[in-house]
Every structure is written in structure tokens, then in C-alpha cells.
Scaffold this motif. Structure first.
Motif, short mmCIF file in Angstrom:
data_model
loop_
_atom_site.label_atom_id
_atom_site.label_comp_id
_atom_site.label_asym_id
_atom_site.label_seq_id
_atom_site.Cartn_x
_atom_site.Cartn_y
_atom_site.Cartn_z
N VAL A 338 54.43 39.44 50.53
CA VAL A 338 54.44 40.42 49.45
C VAL A 338 53.22 41.32 49.56
O VAL A 338 52.09 40.86 49.64
N MET A 339 53.48 42.62 49.64
CA MET A 339 52.41 43.59 49.81
C MET A 339 52.37 44.58 48.65
O MET A 339 51.46 45.36 48.54
N LYS A 340 53.43 44.58 47.85
CA LYS A 340 53.52 45.60 46.80
C LYS A 340 54.06 45.01 45.51
O LYS A 340 54.86 44.09 45.53
N LEU A 341 53.60 45.59 44.41
CA LEU A 341 54.12 45.20 43.11
C LEU A 341 54.86 46.38 42.52
O LEU A 341 54.34 47.50 42.52
N GLU A 342 56.05 46.13 42.02
CA GLU A 342 56.76 47.21 41.35
C GLU A 342 55.92 47.63 40.14
O GLU A 342 55.32 46.80 39.47
N PRO A 343 55.85 48.96 39.87
CA PRO A 343 55.09 49.37 38.70
C PRO A 343 55.58 48.62 37.46
O PRO A 343 56.78 48.44 37.29
N GLY A 344 54.65 48.15 36.66
CA GLY A 344 55.04 47.40 35.46
C GLY A 344 54.76 45.91 35.61
O GLY A 344 54.55 45.21 34.64
N VAL A 345 54.76 45.43 36.87
CA VAL A 345 54.56 44.00 37.08
C VAL A 345 53.17 43.57 36.61
O VAL A 345 53.00 42.61 35.85
N MET A 346 52.16 44.33 37.03
CA MET A 346 50.80 43.94 36.67
C MET A 346 50.61 43.98 35.16
O MET A 346 50.02 43.08 34.57
N GLU A 347 51.16 45.01 34.54
CA GLU A 347 51.04 45.14 33.08
C GLU A 347 51.68 43.93 32.40
O GLU A 347 51.13 43.35 31.47
N ARG A 348 52.85 43.55 32.90
CA ARG A 348 53.55 42.42 32.28
C ARG A 348 52.75 41.13 32.46
O ARG A 348 52.66 40.31 31.55
N LEU A 349 52.17 40.95 33.65
CA LEU A 349 51.40 39.73 33.89
C LEU A 349 50.16 39.71 32.99
O LEU A 349 49.70 38.66 32.56
N THR A 350 49.62 40.89 32.72
CA THR A 350 48.41 40.97 31.91
C THR A 350 48.65 40.58 30.46
O THR A 350 47.77 40.06 29.81
N VAL A 351 49.86 40.82 29.97
CA VAL A 351 50.08 40.55 28.54
C VAL A 351 50.67 39.17 28.27
O VAL A 351 50.84 38.79 27.13
N HIS A 352 50.94 38.41 29.29
CA HIS A 352 51.49 37.06 29.06
C HIS A 352 50.42 36.16 28.43
O HIS A 352 49.25 36.30 28.75
N PRO A 353 50.81 35.25 27.53
CA PRO A 353 49.78 34.42 26.87
C PRO A 353 49.12 33.38 27.77
O PRO A 353 48.02 32.92 27.47
N TRP A 354 49.71 32.99 28.87
CA TRP A 354 49.10 32.06 29.83
C TRP A 354 48.47 30.82 29.19
O TRP A 354 47.28 30.59 29.32
N ASN A 355 49.31 30.06 28.53
CA ASN A 355 48.79 28.84 27.91
C ASN A 355 48.27 27.85 28.93
O ASN A 355 47.40 27.04 28.63
N GLY A 356 48.79 27.91 30.15
CA GLY A 356 48.28 27.04 31.21
C GLY A 356 47.18 27.73 32.02
O GLY A 356 46.80 27.26 33.09
N ASN A 357 46.74 28.88 31.52
CA ASN A 357 45.61 29.61 32.10
C ASN A 357 45.77 29.96 33.58
O ASN A 357 46.87 30.24 34.01
N VAL A 358 44.64 29.94 34.34
CA VAL A 358 44.69 30.44 35.71
C VAL A 358 45.66 29.61 36.57
O VAL A 358 46.36 30.15 37.41
N ARG A 359 45.71 28.31 36.31
CA ARG A 359 46.63 27.49 37.11
C ARG A 359 48.07 27.94 36.91
O ARG A 359 48.83 28.05 37.86
N GLU A 360 48.43 28.24 35.66
CA GLU A 360 49.79 28.68 35.38
C GLU A 360 50.08 30.03 36.07
O GLU A 360 51.14 30.23 36.64
N LEU A 361 49.08 30.91 36.03
CA LEU A 361 49.24 32.21 36.69
C LEU A 361 49.50 32.00 38.19
O LEU A 361 50.41 32.58 38.77
N GLU A 362 48.72 31.13 38.80
CA GLU A 362 48.89 30.88 40.23
C GLU A 362 50.27 30.28 40.51
O GLU A 362 50.97 30.71 41.43
#
Ligand SMILES: Nc1ncnc2c1ncn2[C@@H]1O[C@H](COP(=O)(O)OP(=O)(O)OP(=O)(O)O)[C@@H](O)[C@H]1O
Ligand SMILES: [Mg+2]
Length: 448
Positions: A338-362
Motif C-alpha cells: 500500500v502506497m496511497k490512501l484514498e482521500p478521506g481515509v486519514m480523516e476517518r482514522l483520525t476521528v475514530h475513538p480508538w479505545n484500544g489505542n495505538v495497538r488497535e490502530l496498528e
């Protein structure tokens, strides 16, 4: 308009697909055999191929293989009347973009085509992720939020002494990583870093793991065994999940911290250790103290220096860096591309609550990348993975995310202005009473 090649030996399929796709405004090429299809593929360089698995001359899988060798970014959707596992797996492995079944369903054809074209468009329009192909930095704490920069500072100070450290933070926030970074940057980084998980073992085993034992100390103790304190030497002993340490051992650990002396289980000899202690927990230790499950005196011994690692949702400005870092890392470790993110992906990842924090993100990124099937991570795929994790208690996630951003923004503005509320309100463009209300609502407090 896209250029589409259809390869199938069934005349009716060629005709009906051609009609359907021409009507949608695309330019169609047809072939009734593998060889002919491959020849056309090489000359017209289609945006997409619909390819039958069973052909009179060659197997569709062989042609797929040839096409992918010739042009790795080729988008080929396989068509088959057979639903067997083997061919599906083989086709996906060879790099098929999609797989649809006969009799063809117009909706399925269109969905597959639209996805391919959408991908093509994003691929053309989106720049590559910065450093997507480069080697990820190992063992580095990624982030540049104010919170993380504070932690960098504390780590910097800690590296020059041997003070005991207590790291507190929710699960997956990076406590263990921080412990490793402290050790690696310390003056004794050549000495061992020993980790003990205080929640993983029964009490007696934990005790001997920590302090070691003499032969014959208990059934099964056939020889003398050094404990982790001893093995750490002049290095670091990392006491993970310290909140789980049984009460009796809390007393023994406290004794060791006070005198820096201990005995192996069943031993007579007093041993000394100067190792640096780093403890970590995701538990609320003061609450455990109230319930008499954790000793207050031990707590004070441990918290000589405390590091609070904030949950990811309170430092969302770290998320873009983390996402880029993990994409590099996953590409390298899992062989994804993966070399590219569709526009909107980063924004969506930024607003997720991530209750499992960095591990969940990974973890989410690993799954997303493995399923990405190509160079671009699509918003649609990320949404699918994330919506699975959103509980019903968070009905309006966009609203939630907005308020998180607002909180971080207000907090940093206040801190920059040394808590001058009047100036802050002016800069934020809100009235002073509104600012006061928001400070109360978000529980923002001046730094201690
Ligand atoms: N700031 C960061 N930069 C890069 N990687 C990070 C960061 N924070 C956490 N990670 C990674 O996230 C994963 C979880 O981190 P870690 O194991 O340190 O969390 P933890 O706080 O110890 O969690 P737990 O309480 O569940 O034990 C690890 O793979 C770690 O390398
Ligand atoms: Mg941990």
C-alpha cells in the motif's frame, strides 16, 4: 470511459457483457480464446479485464499470471461457473483483482467494474504516502503532539539517572515501548532489560521469577535459578502490569525497593541489586489502594517519576504520523504494497475513538492492508473495518470526534497563552462564558 477487455469462449457472455458495458459508455474488446485475449491485452492495455477461468486453449489462471507479469497493476476480474475453493484461492494469489460467479449478475459486474475504475482514478490522482517504501524506524516512539513531546522530555531526563519510573496509561498506549526507549537511551543500555509480567504467573512462580530460588526450595526446584532482579544486573527490570501483583509479593517487592536487598526463595544469602525499576499499569492504582488491593507505600516507592501516557483520542494529532509509520512497517513485514490512501481515509482514522489505542490502530491497519489488494487503501474498506468496532453507545461518531478535536484545540490554545482565558477566547473566536463552559464540559485543567 474505460477500456475493457472481455475474454470468454461463450458467445452469449461476450455479447451480453459487451452490450451492458457499452451502454455504460465504455470501450469494449472481446476475445474467445486465451491466446487471442493475451494478444489484445498487450496491444490495447485495457483498464480492466473480465477473464473466464475455463477457456478452450489455456487456463484463465495461466493468462492471469502472464498478464500480471507483463503489467503488475493490471486489474483482472475472474469469472467462473465453479465455486471451488482451490481456484478462488489460486486466482487471488496470482493477483486477480476480483472474482465473480456465473451466471453473471449485472449488479455484481457493475460493482466490480466501478471499484476497479474508482481505484484507477485514485491511483492517478493521489500522491504516494511520504516515505511509503522506506524502512520504518524500529523502537521509536512516533508522534509530535504536545503530550508526546512532554513524554520525550521526561524520557530525556530519565536517561541520565536510575530513578524508579511508573508508567500509567490505558491498554495499547505504548507503555512497554516507552520502557524500552528509556532503557535503550540510558547510560547502561548495554546491560540487560528484563521484563516480568506480574499478571501472568501464579504467586509462587512469580516470586521465584522475580527473586530466583535455591535448589530444593520447592518441589521441582532441582537447581539454583537466578531471578529477574539478578539477571537485570545494572540494567533495567520492567515490572509490567504491576497492578496485578499479589498483595503478599507487594510487601516483598517493597522490602527490596527500600533496602535494595533480597534473598532467593529458599536462600540464606543476602543479595544486592542496583537495577533500575520501571513499572507499568493500565489500572487506576489509587482506586486499587482504596479497595485495599494495592499497597499505598509501594505506590509511593514506585512513583518517583510518573509518566501518564494519554489515550490516543486525546492526542489525535499523532495519528497521521502513526498511520504512515505503520503502513511502512506492515508493507515491510507482511509484504503488502500500500502506497496511497484514498482521500478521506486519514480523516476517518483520525476521528475514530480508538479505545484500544495505538495497538488497535496498528491491528486495524494490518487487516486493512492485507485486504487492500493493491496499492491504494480505499475509504470504503476502512469504513467497513471501523464500523465493526463502533459500539452502540457511540451513535454519532462524527460529533464525538469533533468534540475531541475541539478539546485538544482549546487545551493547546490555553496552554500556549499560559491560561489567559480572555485572550484564548478571543483567539478561539468564542465568548468568555462559552469558553468557561467548554473548559468545564471537557474537564480541561491547567498543567500541574
Ligand atoms: N507512539 C508510538 N509509536 C510507535 N509505535 C507505538 C507507539 N505507541 C505504541 N506503539 C506500538 O503499539 C503497540 C502497543 O504498545 P505497547 O505494547 O507498548 O502498549 P502497552 O501500553 O504496554 O499496552 P498494554 O497495557 O496492553 O500492555 C506496540 O506494537 C507498540 O510498538
Ligand atoms: Mg504492555
Amino acid at each position: 470511459m474505460a477500456t475493457i477487455l472481455i475474454i470468454d469462449d461463450e458467445w452469449s457472455i461476450l455479447e451480453s457483457l459487451e452490450m451492458f458495458l457499452t451502454e455504460k459508455g465504455h470501450r469494449i474488446f472481446k476475445a474467445a480464446s486465451g491466446e487471442e485475449g493475451y494478444r489484445i491485452f498487450c496491444t490495447v492495455n485495457p483498464d480492466m479485464v473480465f477473464l473466464d477461468i475455463r477457456l478452450p486453449d489455456l487456463s484463465g489462471l495461466d493468462i492471469l499470471d502472464r498478464m500480471k507479469r507483463k503489467k503488475p497493476s493490471a486489474r483482472v476480474t475472474m469469472m467462473t461457473a465453479f465455486h471451488d475453493m482451490e481456484t478462488t484461492i489460486q486466482a487471488m494469489k496470482t493477483g486477480a483483482y476480483d472474482y465473480i460467479h456465473k451466471p453473471l449478475d449485472a449488479n455484481e459486474v457493475e460493482r466490480s467494474l466501478n471499484r476497479a475504475l474508482h481505484l484507477l482514478e485514485i491511483d492517478r490522482e493521489t500522491p504516494q504516502i511520504e516515505a511509503a517504501g522506506k524502512l520504518p524506524k524500529a523502537g521509536v516512539i512516533i508522534g509530535r503532539s504536545k503530550n508526546i513531546r512532554e513524554i520525550f522530555k521526561v524520557i530525556g531526563l530519565l536517561c541520565q539517572n536510575r530513578a524508579t519510573v511508573l508508567i500509567q496509561g490505558e491498554t495499547g498506549t505504548g507503555k512497554e515501548l516507552i520502557a524500552r526507549v528509556i532503557h535503550r537511551n540510558s547510560l547502561y543500555s548495554d546491560e540487560p532489560l528484563m521484563t516480568i509480567d506480574c499478571g501472568a504467573l501464579v504467586e509462587t512462580l512469580l516470586e521465584s521469577e522475580l527473586f530466583g530460588h535455591e535448589s530444593g526450595a520447592f518441589t521441582g526446584a532441582t537447581h539454583t535459578q537466578k531471578g529477574k532482579i539478578e539477571l537485570a544486573g545494572m540494567g533495567t527490570l520492567f515490572l509490567d502490569e504491576i497492578g496485578e501483583l499479589p498483595l503478599s509479593l507487594q510487601g516483598k517487592l517493597l522490602g527490596f525497593l527500600q533496602r535494595r536487598e533480597y534473598m532467593r526463595v529458599g536462600g540464606q544469602e543476602t543479595l544486592k541489586s542496583k537495577c533500575r525499576i520501571i513499572a507499568a499499569t493500565n489500572r487506576d492504582l489509587p482506586a486499587l489502594i482504596k479497595k485495599r488491593r494495592f499497597r499505598e507505600d509501594l505506590y509511593f516507592r514506585l512513583k518517583v517519576v510518573t509518566i501518564h501516557v494519554p489515550p490516543l483520542r486525546e492526542r489525535i494529532s499523532d495519528i497521521p504520523d502513526l498511520v504512515n509509520h505503520f503502513i511502512q512497517k506492515i508493507n515491510l513485514e507482511m509484504g503488502t504494497q500500500v502506497m496511497k490512501l484514498e482521500p478521506g481515509v486519514m480523516e476517518r482514522l483520525t476521528v475514530h475513538p480508538w479505545n484500544g489505542n495505538v495497538r488497535e490502530l496498528e491491528n486495524i491497519l494490518v487487516e486493512a492492508l492485507v485486504k487492500a489488494n493493491g496499492q491504494v487503501l480505499l475509504l470504503e474498506d476502512v469504513l467497513k473495518l471501523l464500523s465493526r468496532d463502533v459500539s452502540e453507545e457511540e451513535p454519532d461518531i462524527a460529533c464525538y470526534a469533533l468534540s475531541l478535536m475541539e478539546k485538544e484545540h482549546i487545551q493547546s490554545t490555553l496552554e500556549q497563552l499560559r491560561w489567559n482565558r480572555t485572550k484564548a477566547a478571543k483567539i478561539l473566536g468564542i465568548s468568555s462564558p462559552t469558553l468557561r463552559a467548554k473548559i468545564r464540559k471537557y474537564g480541561i485543567r491547567p498543567p500541574a
